[in-house]
Design an enzyme around this catalytic site. Structure first.
Site, short mmCIF file in Angstrom:
data_model
loop_
_atom_site.label_atom_id
_atom_site.label_comp_id
_atom_site.label_asym_id
_atom_site.label_seq_id
_atom_site.Cartn_x
_atom_site.Cartn_y
_atom_site.Cartn_z
N LYS A 49 1.34 -11.77 8.15
CA LYS A 49 0.45 -11.04 7.53
C LYS A 49 -1.02 -11.77 6.26
O LYS A 49 -0.14 -12.44 5.40
CB LYS A 49 0.47 -9.83 6.80
CG LYS A 49 -0.56 -9.53 5.95
CD LYS A 49 0.05 -8.08 5.64
CE LYS A 49 -0.99 -7.10 5.33
NZ LYS A 49 -0.38 -5.88 4.15
N TYR A 95 4.37 -12.83 5.19
CA TYR A 95 3.22 -12.18 4.53
C TYR A 95 3.02 -13.05 3.03
O TYR A 95 3.46 -13.34 2.05
CB TYR A 95 3.71 -10.21 3.57
CG TYR A 95 2.58 -10.30 3.33
CD1 TYR A 95 1.18 -10.71 3.18
CD2 TYR A 95 2.92 -8.93 1.94
CE1 TYR A 95 0.18 -9.46 2.08
CE2 TYR A 95 1.58 -7.86 1.52
CZ TYR A 95 0.62 -7.86 1.88
OH TYR A 95 -0.20 -7.33 1.19
N THR A 112 0.81 -0.97 0.52
CA THR A 112 0.27 0.00 -0.02
C THR A 112 1.46 1.46 -0.58
O THR A 112 0.01 2.49 0.31
CB THR A 112 -0.93 -0.01 1.45
OG1 THR A 112 -1.72 -1.03 1.12
CG2 THR A 112 -2.39 1.28 1.58
#
Length: 299
Positions: free
Chosen positions: A168, A140, A52
Protein backbone atom coordinates in the site's frame (compact mmCIF):
# COMPACT_ATOMS: atom_id res chain seq x y z
CA UNK A 1 -23.00 -3.87 -7.25
CA UNK A 2 -19.64 -5.02 -8.59
CA UNK A 3 -19.55 -8.72 -9.33
CA UNK A 4 -16.65 -10.63 -7.88
CA UNK A 5 -14.74 -10.77 -11.15
CA UNK A 6 -11.59 -9.00 -9.98
CA UNK A 7 -8.65 -10.98 -8.60
CA UNK A 8 -8.17 -10.92 -4.83
CA UNK A 9 -6.95 -7.59 -3.41
CA UNK A 10 -7.75 -5.73 -6.64
CA UNK A 11 -10.24 -2.87 -6.73
CA UNK A 12 -11.54 -0.93 -3.71
CA UNK A 13 -11.03 -1.76 -0.05
CA UNK A 14 -12.45 0.69 2.48
CA UNK A 15 -10.09 1.06 5.43
CA UNK A 16 -13.00 0.57 7.81
CA UNK A 17 -13.51 3.15 10.53
CA UNK A 18 -14.42 1.99 14.03
CA UNK A 19 -17.80 3.48 15.04
CA UNK A 20 -17.95 4.77 18.61
CA UNK A 21 -20.63 5.84 21.06
CA UNK A 22 -20.62 9.13 22.96
CA UNK A 23 -18.59 7.53 25.78
CA UNK A 24 -15.97 6.40 23.19
CA UNK A 25 -16.83 2.72 23.58
CA UNK A 26 -17.24 0.81 20.32
CA UNK A 27 -20.63 0.95 18.63
CA UNK A 28 -20.98 -2.69 17.60
CA UNK A 29 -24.29 -2.27 15.80
CA UNK A 30 -22.83 0.73 13.98
CA UNK A 31 -19.90 -1.41 12.85
CA UNK A 32 -22.24 -4.06 11.45
CA UNK A 33 -24.24 -1.30 9.71
CA UNK A 34 -21.04 0.09 8.17
CA UNK A 35 -20.03 -3.31 6.77
CA UNK A 36 -23.45 -3.68 5.17
CA UNK A 37 -23.22 -0.12 3.79
CA UNK A 38 -19.87 -0.61 2.06
CA UNK A 39 -20.67 -4.15 0.91
CA UNK A 40 -23.89 -3.03 -0.76
CA UNK A 41 -21.89 -0.22 -2.34
CA UNK A 42 -19.85 -2.73 -4.31
CA UNK A 43 -16.41 -2.65 -2.67
CA UNK A 44 -14.10 -5.59 -3.38
CA UNK A 45 -12.49 -6.36 -0.03
CA UNK A 46 -12.20 -4.96 3.50
CA UNK A 47 -9.29 -3.54 5.50
CA UNK A 48 -9.79 -3.99 9.23
CA UNK A 49 -7.92 -2.09 11.96
CA UNK A 50 -5.74 0.06 9.77
CA UNK A 51 -4.91 3.65 10.70
CA UNK A 52 -8.41 4.80 9.72
CA UNK A 53 -9.83 2.21 12.13
CA UNK A 54 -8.03 3.96 15.01
CA UNK A 55 -5.99 0.84 15.61
CA UNK A 56 -3.57 2.78 17.82
CA UNK A 57 -6.26 3.21 20.49
CA UNK A 58 -8.19 -0.08 20.36
CA UNK A 59 -7.30 -2.82 22.84
CA UNK A 60 -6.33 -6.39 21.99
CA UNK A 61 -9.74 -7.66 23.16
CA UNK A 62 -11.52 -5.00 21.11
CA UNK A 63 -9.52 -5.93 18.02
CA UNK A 64 -10.66 -9.56 18.32
CA UNK A 65 -14.28 -8.51 18.67
CA UNK A 66 -13.96 -6.01 15.79
CA UNK A 67 -12.72 -8.77 13.49
CA UNK A 68 -15.45 -11.13 14.70
CA UNK A 69 -18.20 -8.53 14.19
CA UNK A 70 -17.00 -7.73 10.69
CA UNK A 71 -16.76 -11.40 9.77
CA UNK A 72 -20.32 -12.00 11.01
CA UNK A 73 -21.60 -8.99 9.03
CA UNK A 74 -19.63 -9.87 5.89
CA UNK A 75 -22.58 -11.32 3.94
CA UNK A 76 -20.73 -11.12 0.60
CA UNK A 77 -17.73 -13.01 2.01
CA UNK A 78 -15.37 -10.26 0.90
CA UNK A 79 -11.66 -10.91 1.53
CA UNK A 80 -10.39 -9.37 4.77
CA UNK A 81 -7.01 -7.70 5.27
CA UNK A 82 -6.11 -7.20 8.93
CA UNK A 83 -3.85 -4.39 10.11
CA UNK A 84 -0.99 -5.90 12.08
CA UNK A 85 2.17 -3.84 12.35
CA UNK A 86 4.52 -2.22 14.80
CA UNK A 87 7.98 -0.92 15.53
CA UNK A 88 9.12 -3.78 17.78
CA UNK A 89 9.82 -6.69 15.46
CA UNK A 90 10.08 -9.40 18.11
CA UNK A 91 6.88 -8.22 19.81
CA UNK A 92 5.09 -8.17 16.45
CA UNK A 93 6.20 -11.73 15.67
CA UNK A 94 4.88 -12.80 19.09
CA UNK A 95 1.58 -11.08 18.27
CA UNK A 96 1.43 -12.89 14.91
CA UNK A 97 2.03 -16.22 16.63
CA UNK A 98 -0.83 -15.53 19.05
CA UNK A 99 -3.34 -14.32 16.43
CA UNK A 100 -6.18 -16.48 15.13
CA UNK A 101 -6.07 -15.99 11.36
CA UNK A 102 -9.30 -17.86 10.65
CA UNK A 103 -11.15 -15.84 8.01
CA UNK A 104 -8.26 -13.39 7.52
CA UNK A 105 -6.82 -13.39 4.00
CA UNK A 106 -3.74 -11.18 4.48
CA UNK A 107 -2.22 -8.66 6.86
CA UNK A 108 -1.40 -5.02 6.21
CA UNK A 109 1.79 -4.19 8.05
CA UNK A 110 3.03 -0.63 8.37
CA UNK A 111 6.69 0.27 7.94
CA UNK A 112 8.29 0.50 11.42
CA UNK A 113 7.72 4.00 12.82
CA UNK A 114 9.55 6.21 15.33
CA UNK A 115 12.73 4.07 15.42
CA UNK A 116 13.66 5.35 11.92
CA UNK A 117 15.56 2.19 10.84
CA UNK A 118 17.89 2.05 7.86
CA UNK A 119 16.84 0.33 4.65
CA UNK A 120 18.63 -2.82 5.86
CA UNK A 121 16.64 -2.66 9.09
CA UNK A 122 13.34 -2.28 7.24
CA UNK A 123 14.19 -5.23 4.99
CA UNK A 124 15.15 -7.42 7.95
CA UNK A 125 11.93 -6.44 9.77
CA UNK A 126 9.63 -7.33 6.89
CA UNK A 127 11.46 -10.54 6.06
CA UNK A 128 11.16 -11.67 9.68
CA UNK A 129 7.42 -11.04 9.93
CA UNK A 130 6.78 -12.52 6.46
CA UNK A 131 8.61 -15.67 7.54
CA UNK A 132 6.46 -15.87 10.69
CA UNK A 133 3.08 -14.95 9.22
CA UNK A 134 0.75 -17.77 8.05
CA UNK A 135 -1.09 -15.45 5.63
CA UNK A 136 0.34 -13.12 2.96
CA UNK A 137 1.83 -9.76 3.95
CA UNK A 138 1.02 -6.43 2.28
CA UNK A 139 3.51 -3.73 3.22
CA UNK A 140 2.39 -0.18 4.01
CA UNK A 141 4.54 2.83 3.19
CA UNK A 142 3.25 6.04 4.76
CA UNK A 143 6.21 8.34 5.51
CA UNK A 144 3.93 11.11 6.82
CA UNK A 145 3.21 8.90 9.83
CA UNK A 146 6.31 6.72 10.14
CA UNK A 147 9.04 9.31 9.64
CA UNK A 148 10.81 7.29 6.92
CA UNK A 149 10.10 6.56 3.28
CA UNK A 150 10.56 3.07 1.85
CA UNK A 151 12.58 3.57 -1.32
CA UNK A 152 11.72 1.70 -4.52
CA UNK A 153 14.93 -0.30 -4.05
CA UNK A 154 13.79 -1.43 -0.59
CA UNK A 155 10.31 -2.31 -1.85
CA UNK A 156 11.63 -4.23 -4.85
CA UNK A 157 14.04 -6.21 -2.66
CA UNK A 158 11.18 -7.23 -0.38
CA UNK A 159 8.92 -7.98 -3.36
CA UNK A 160 11.08 -11.05 -4.00
CA UNK A 161 9.91 -12.66 -0.73
CA UNK A 162 7.31 -15.32 -1.51
CA UNK A 163 5.01 -14.23 1.33
CA UNK A 164 5.13 -10.48 0.63
CA UNK A 165 2.51 -9.93 -2.05
CA UNK A 166 2.18 -6.18 -2.37
CA UNK A 167 2.45 -2.68 -0.97
CA UNK A 168 0.00 0.00 0.00
CA UNK A 169 1.83 3.08 -1.28
CA UNK A 170 0.89 6.31 0.51
CA UNK A 171 4.07 8.30 -0.06
CA UNK A 172 2.20 10.42 -2.63
CA UNK A 173 5.39 10.41 -4.71
CA UNK A 174 4.17 9.35 -8.14
CA UNK A 175 7.69 8.86 -9.52
CA UNK A 176 8.34 6.37 -6.73
CA UNK A 177 5.17 4.48 -7.62
CA UNK A 178 6.29 4.41 -11.26
CA UNK A 179 9.67 2.92 -10.31
CA UNK A 180 7.93 0.17 -8.35
CA UNK A 181 5.37 -0.46 -11.12
CA UNK A 182 7.96 -0.69 -13.87
CA UNK A 183 10.37 -3.02 -12.06
CA UNK A 184 8.24 -5.16 -9.72
CA UNK A 185 7.52 -8.87 -10.22
CA UNK A 186 4.42 -9.34 -12.37
CA UNK A 187 2.27 -10.69 -9.54
CA UNK A 188 3.35 -8.08 -6.94
CA UNK A 189 0.45 -5.74 -6.08
CA UNK A 190 0.88 -1.97 -6.19
CA UNK A 191 -2.06 -0.55 -4.20
CA UNK A 192 -2.71 3.16 -3.78
CA UNK A 193 -2.92 4.37 -0.20
CA UNK A 194 -4.20 7.76 -1.30
CA UNK A 195 -7.74 8.20 -2.62
CA UNK A 196 -7.07 10.92 -5.17
CA UNK A 197 -3.89 9.30 -6.51
CA UNK A 198 -5.60 5.96 -7.09
CA UNK A 199 -6.63 6.62 -10.70
CA UNK A 200 -3.14 7.85 -11.74
CA UNK A 201 -1.54 4.88 -9.97
CA UNK A 202 -3.87 2.47 -11.77
CA UNK A 203 -2.81 4.10 -15.05
CA UNK A 204 0.79 3.03 -14.43
CA UNK A 205 0.00 -0.50 -13.29
CA UNK A 206 -1.62 -0.25 -9.87
CA UNK A 207 -4.44 -2.65 -8.99
CA UNK A 208 -6.66 -0.46 -6.83
CA UNK A 209 -6.82 1.44 -3.56
CA UNK A 210 -7.24 1.05 0.19
CA UNK A 211 -9.55 3.98 0.74
CA UNK A 212 -10.79 6.37 3.41
CA UNK A 213 -13.61 8.01 1.43
CA UNK A 214 -15.04 4.62 0.35
CA UNK A 215 -16.42 4.31 3.90
CA UNK A 216 -18.84 7.11 3.08
CA UNK A 217 -19.34 6.83 -0.68
CA UNK A 218 -18.62 3.19 -1.56
CA UNK A 219 -20.77 3.03 -4.67
CA UNK A 220 -19.53 6.21 -6.36
CA UNK A 221 -15.91 5.57 -5.44
CA UNK A 222 -16.03 1.93 -6.53
CA UNK A 223 -17.58 2.88 -9.86
CA UNK A 224 -14.71 5.30 -10.46
CA UNK A 225 -12.01 2.76 -9.60
CA UNK A 226 -13.66 -0.03 -11.58
CA UNK A 227 -13.88 2.30 -14.59
CA UNK A 228 -10.14 3.01 -14.33
CA UNK A 229 -9.32 -0.69 -13.98
CA UNK A 230 -11.34 -1.41 -17.13
CA UNK A 231 -9.37 1.27 -19.02
CA UNK A 232 -12.15 3.88 -19.06
CA UNK A 233 -10.01 6.71 -17.75
CA UNK A 234 -12.28 9.36 -19.23
CA UNK A 235 -15.15 8.34 -16.93
CA UNK A 236 -12.78 7.87 -13.99
CA UNK A 237 -11.28 11.32 -14.50
CA UNK A 238 -14.73 12.90 -14.57
CA UNK A 239 -15.70 11.18 -11.30
CA UNK A 240 -12.38 12.06 -9.68
CA UNK A 241 -13.18 15.79 -9.73
CA UNK A 242 -15.73 15.43 -6.91
CA UNK A 243 -13.39 13.43 -4.71
CA UNK A 244 -10.53 15.82 -5.40
CA UNK A 245 -12.70 18.66 -4.10
CA UNK A 246 -13.70 16.94 -0.87
CA UNK A 247 -10.40 15.17 -0.09
CA UNK A 248 -8.48 17.99 1.73
CA UNK A 249 -11.36 18.53 4.14
CA UNK A 250 -11.29 14.88 5.23
CA UNK A 251 -7.90 15.47 6.87
CA UNK A 252 -8.30 19.06 8.07
CA UNK A 253 -8.82 17.91 11.67
CA UNK A 254 -7.13 14.50 11.35
CA UNK A 255 -8.08 11.06 10.05
CA UNK A 256 -10.65 9.48 10.52
CA UNK A 257 -12.23 12.64 11.97
CA UNK A 258 -13.42 13.95 8.60
CA UNK A 259 -14.85 10.74 7.17
CA UNK A 260 -16.60 9.97 10.48
CA UNK A 261 -18.18 13.41 10.30
CA UNK A 262 -19.57 12.55 6.86
CA UNK A 263 -20.84 9.18 8.12
CA UNK A 264 -22.59 11.03 10.95
CA UNK A 265 -24.19 13.40 8.43
CA UNK A 266 -25.37 10.30 6.56
CA UNK A 267 -26.91 8.85 9.73
CA UNK A 268 -24.73 5.73 9.68
CA UNK A 269 -22.91 6.37 12.98
CA UNK A 270 -21.78 9.14 15.31
CA UNK A 271 -18.70 11.21 14.56
CA UNK A 272 -17.06 10.21 17.86
CA UNK A 273 -13.34 9.36 17.91
CA UNK A 274 -10.93 8.38 20.68
CA UNK A 275 -8.45 10.74 22.29
CA UNK A 276 -5.97 12.09 21.48
CA UNK A 277 -8.14 12.71 18.39
CA UNK A 278 -11.01 15.15 18.87
CA UNK A 279 -14.41 14.80 17.26
CA UNK A 280 -14.91 16.94 14.18
CA UNK A 281 -15.99 20.50 14.84
CA UNK A 282 -19.32 21.98 13.83
CA UNK A 283 -17.41 24.17 11.38
CA UNK A 284 -15.92 21.10 9.68
CA UNK A 285 -19.34 19.47 9.52
CA UNK A 286 -20.81 22.56 7.86
CA UNK A 287 -17.98 22.65 5.31
CA UNK A 288 -18.35 18.98 4.47
CA UNK A 289 -22.13 19.22 4.15
CA UNK A 290 -21.80 22.18 1.76
CA UNK A 291 -19.11 20.47 -0.34
CA UNK A 292 -21.09 17.22 -0.61
CA UNK A 293 -24.03 19.21 -1.97
CA UNK A 294 -21.75 21.22 -4.25
CA UNK A 295 -20.17 18.18 -5.91
CA UNK A 296 -23.49 16.30 -5.90
CA UNK A 297 -22.28 13.30 -3.91
CA UNK A 298 -24.93 11.41 -2.00
CA UNK A 299 -24.98 8.43 0.35
Amino acid sequence: MQSQSLPKFHGVAPALVTPMLANRSIDWSGLAKLVTHVSQGGVDYLVVQGTTGESATTTADEKKQIVSTIQTSNSRNLPIVYGLGGNNTESLIKQINETDFSGIDAILSVCPYYNKPSARGVIAHYQAIADACPVPVIMYNIPGRTGINMSPETVLTLAEHENIIGIKEASCIIEQCMEIAFHKPEDFLLISGDDVQAVPIISIGGVGVMSVIANAFPQQFSQMIHAALSGDFKSAQKALAAFLTIDPFLYEEGNPVGVKKILALQGIMSGQVRMPLAEGSMELGNKLEAIIKQVKLSK
